[in-house]
Structure formats: structure tokens, C-alpha cells
Design an enzyme around this catalytic site. Structure first.
Site, PDB file in Angstrom:
ATOM      1  CE  LYS A   1      -2.487 -29.146 -46.367  1.00 51.07           C
ATOM      2  NZ  LYS A   1      -1.069 -28.803 -45.691  1.00 51.07           N
TER       3      LYS A   1
HETATM    4  C1  LIG Z   1       1.054 -29.926 -51.289  1.00 49.25           C
HETATM    5  C2  LIG Z   1       1.424 -30.403 -50.230  1.00 49.25           C
HETATM    6  N1  LIG Z   1       1.971 -31.692 -50.211  1.00 49.25           N
HETATM    7  C3  LIG Z   1       2.441 -32.343 -49.055  1.00 49.25           C
HETATM    8  C4  LIG Z   1       1.945 -31.907 -47.764  1.00 49.25           C
HETATM    9  C5  LIG Z   1       2.485 -32.471 -46.504  1.00 49.25           C
HETATM   10  O1  LIG Z   1       1.477 -32.758 -45.763  1.00 49.25           O
HETATM   11  P1  LIG Z   1       1.898 -33.119 -44.191  1.00 49.25           P
HETATM   12  O2  LIG Z   1       2.284 -31.750 -43.454  1.00 49.25           O
HETATM   13  O3  LIG Z   1       0.696 -33.443 -43.371  1.00 49.25           O
HETATM   14  O4  LIG Z   1       3.061 -33.906 -43.877  1.00 49.25           O
HETATM   15  C6  LIG Z   1       1.374 -30.664 -47.615  1.00 49.25           C
HETATM   16  C7  LIG Z   1       1.139 -29.903 -46.415  1.00 49.25           C
HETATM   17  O5  LIG Z   1       1.612 -28.892 -45.947  1.00 49.25           O
HETATM   18  C8  LIG Z   1       1.018 -29.982 -48.969  1.00 49.25           C
HETATM   19  O6  LIG Z   1       0.434 -28.645 -48.771  1.00 49.25           O
END
Ligand SMILES: Cc1ncc(COP(=O)(O)O)c(C=O)c1O
Length: 374
Positions: free
Chosen positions: A183
Site C-alpha cells: 500500500k
Molecule cells: C479494495 C480493498 N479492500 C480491502 C482490502 C483489505 O485490506 P487488508 O489486506 O489490510 O485487510 C484491500 C487490501 O488488500 C483492498 O485493496
């Protein structure tokens, strides 16, 4: 020295002395969790966006779950959302035994189409969950006009701005950011929910910490909660990363500019949309769509890129066509034609702040050779 066999990775975080110093200070302090770095990170993050409050959490997924609960989504409700997203945005709706109801996307921005979303609203709809996919601002003002609670999935959109100059995540609705290692800023794993109302922050802060109110004793819990806390080690990383955010966003935007130049003229290749109508993307990934001519599939292109020493991956598959969603909700091909067409042809190319111009040219050269034989 670059060689033709050097593998160009998909993503790589930028970490330096500031991150090391921050983490070491936490280790030396002995307070690895529930310490002062978490509120410091929350305050710095909220200030950066111009949002009234922020709650740090253990992942973007955890943040989405808490945000949906905070706006009152419950068993039997429906939440209208995008099928073109990372699976967590839909999964977290199902965590509360609510139903993710998909609506098709805009073919240019690839975000949930407000008209399609409106058509999917029923008497059971308790919220809308737009996703700022690939860092491009979703049309939140249009969703606001529908008068339903909103939860924004801004996991990919740190640094993005709406046309009215408001940062994505600062409109008052709970908006969720993710800090996984690919990210814009990373804490290894982690996330943040920005929010306008103090009561919603208080509820999320309690629920991330096993349902404990701030003034309660250690093993005293007045509501159902989870362990969705971010550690102080992770928060220290986040503070250091936030300090270099502008520099890293600028480096991503520059890499995107190099890609646009290098990929120009490859016939039929779809590129990320340019900023339009005043909206500004917070660059996260560089996703292209292989030509519709049917000569090569997206997976053929990924395999061929690999042979050229270039990492890439399918990004993103349509959520409604994943096995769990087919089996649980009976989804089939043909329901969301724009999403299905884009999802079948999309792949993410290497993209991170330290990516060099010569590496981007190598990726472009490989794509040109694969798609055009030149
Ligand atoms: C659009 C979107 N939503 C939700 C997530 C979930 O985040 P995390 O991987 O920090 O749980 C991500 C990350 O990969 C994402 O790109």
C-alpha cells in the site's frame, strides 16, 4: 546494474532509518501494545486527511468490519457494493450475516456506478459500500444523495482527492484504509478508519479492543468485541511512513507517468483512466487491460511477462464469480457485464516508489513484444 534476467517485482515497500528508529524506540520502551504510538498515529493520520477522527486497526478488513457495524449493518440487511474489488469489501458484509448486493461498475473509472447502485437498493438496504478502486475516487457525492449510510473502502486510495478538494476519507462517513506491504504506506499489516462522529470512533475503539470501554478495568467488557488492535510497533512504522507519504505518492505518480509514455501506442491495451472532472487518483497500482481482440488472454500475458522476468498478477478477479459467492448467493456469468469484461482482461504491472524508468521501459518493451510481436 540491470540485466535482462533481473526479475522486476510487483511491489516493494520503502523503509529507511526513520522506520528503524521508530520501531527500535518502541522495543526499547517495553510497551509494545496499547501504548502512546497508536493515538499519535491516529491523530497524525486524521490531521493529514482533514478528518475529525481516526481509529487504528489491525487490517483494512478489520476496519471494514467495524465500520459496517458502526453504521448499523446487521443480520438480514443488504449492502450495495462493487463486484470489482478485493474480496474483503464484500466478505466483511457477510461477516455480519448481511447480504452483499452487487451492482455494475463505470467502464472508465472502474468504480461502483451510482445509477446501477441506486437500481439495486431495496427496502432491506441498510448501507452502500463504494470502493475507491486502484486509488481513483468513487463518486461519493452521488452516493450521498441516495440518503443511505455509507462506508467507504479507501484501502487503495490514500492520497486521493475528490473534485471539491476534500481528501478521500474526509467526508465524514467511515472510510477504511489499508496498510499491507504493497500500500501507499505500510505497517506490515494494519489499517485505519477515518470518521466524522466521535461516537462512532468510540464504538470502533471499544469493539477493536474486545468490547472494553476506555474507563473499564482490564477484564471488564460491556459489549461484544474483537481483537482488531494495531500494535505500537506497527503504529511506529506507520508514523514514520506517514512522514514520507508525499515523497512516496510523488514517486508513484512519476512512475505512472513513465508507464503512460512507455505504453502509448500499444493497440487495444487499456490504461488506467486519467484524472477527470477535478478528481485526483492516489496512485496505488498500475493496472492494464489486455486487448479485446482475443488473440491472447490475460493469463497468457502474465505467463509471457514472467518469461521476460516481469512479475504481474490478475488484478482484480470479479468477486461475484468466486466460488464462495457463486455457491452462497447463486451468482453466474453475465450479471455484471462491465465488471466481468474488465476483470477478465486486467493485470497489475510492477509498481512501487523505487521503480526505475529503465525498468518501466523493460516492462513496456516486453508487453509490446508479447502483444504486437515487435
Ligand atoms: C479494495 C480493498 N479492500 C480491502 C482490502 C483489505 O485490506 P487488508 O489486506 O489490510 O485487510 C484491500 C487490501 O488488500 C483492498 O485493496
Amino acid at each position: 546494474m540491470t540485466t535482462d534476467t533481473e526479475l522486476i517485482p510487483l511491489a516493494r515497500p520503502v523503509l529507511g532509518a526513520q522506520e528503524e528508529d521508530g520501531v527500535l524506540a518502541v522495543l526499547r520502551s517495553g510497551q509494545l501494545s496499547l501504548g502512546p504510538r497508536v493515538p499519535a498515529f491516529e491523530e497524525a493520520f486524521a490531521a493529514r486527511l482533514g478528518a475529525p477522527h481516526a481509529s487504528a486497526v489491525s487490517s483494512g478488513t478489520a476496519g471494514l468490519h467495524l465500520a459496517l457495524r458502526a453504521v448499523g449493518v446487521k443480520d438480514g440487511d443488504e449492502v450495495v457494493t462493487s463486484p470489482f474489488s478485493f474480496v474483503a469489501s464484500a466478505n466483511t458484509i457477510a461477516y455480519e450475516r448481511a447480504k452483499p448486493v452487487f451492482a455494475d461498475i463505470d467502464p472508465v473509472t472502474l468504480n461502483l456506478d451510482p445509477q446501477a447502485a441506486q437500481a439495486a437498493v431495496t427496502s432491506r438496504t441498510s448501507a452502500i459500500l463504494p470502493v475507491h478502486i486502484f486509488g481513483y475516487p468513487a463518486d461519493v457525492p452521488a452516493f450521498e444523495r441516495m440518503g443511505l449510510p455509507l462506508v467507504e473502502d479507501a484501502c487503495e486510495a490514500l492520497g486521493a482527492l475528490h473534485a471539491d478538494g476534500v481528501a478521500v476519507g474526509a467526508r465524514g462517513h467511515p472510510a477504511v484504509f489499508g496498510f499491507y506491504a504493497n500500500k501507499q504506506i505500510t505497517t506490515g499489516e494494519g489499517g485505519m478508519v477515518t470518521v466524522g462522529e466521535a461516537e462512532l470512533k468510540a464504538r470502533m475503539d471499544s469493539e477493536r479492543n474486545q468490547g472494553r470501554a476506555p474507563d473499564m478495568g482490564w477484564l471488564d467488557h460491556d459489549r461484544l468485541g474483537f481483537n482488531y488492535r494495531l500494535s505500537d510497533i506497527a503504529a511506529a512504522l506507520g508514523l514514520a511512513q506517514l512522514d514520507r507519504l508525499d515523497e512516496m505518492l510523488a514517486a508513484r505518480a512519476q512512475a505512472a507517468g513513465y508507464y503512460r509514455e512507455a505504453l502509448a501506442g500499444i493497440e487495444g491495451l487499456g490504461l488506467p483512466c486519467e484524472d477527470r472532472d477535478g478528481d485526483r487518483r492516489g496512485w496505488f497500482v498500475f493496472v492494464v487491460q489486455v486487448p479485446r481482440d482475443g488473440r491472447l488472454t490475460r493469463d497468457d500475458v502474465i505467463r509471457a511477462l514472467r518469461e521476460h522476468g516481469v512479475q504481474s498478477k490478475p488484478y482484480l478477479p470479479a468477486i461475484h464469480l468466486m466460488s464462495f459467492y457463486r455457491e452462497t448467493y447463486g451468482h453466474r456469468e453475465g450479471e455484471f457485464p462491465v465488471c466481468e469484461d474488465v476483470a477478465a482482461r486486467s493485470l497489475a504491472l510492477p509498481f512501487f516508489p523505487g521503480l526505475r524508468q529503465d525498468q518501466i521501459e523493460r516492462v513496456a518493451q516486453a508487453l509490446r513484444q508479447i502483444l504486437q510481436g515487435t
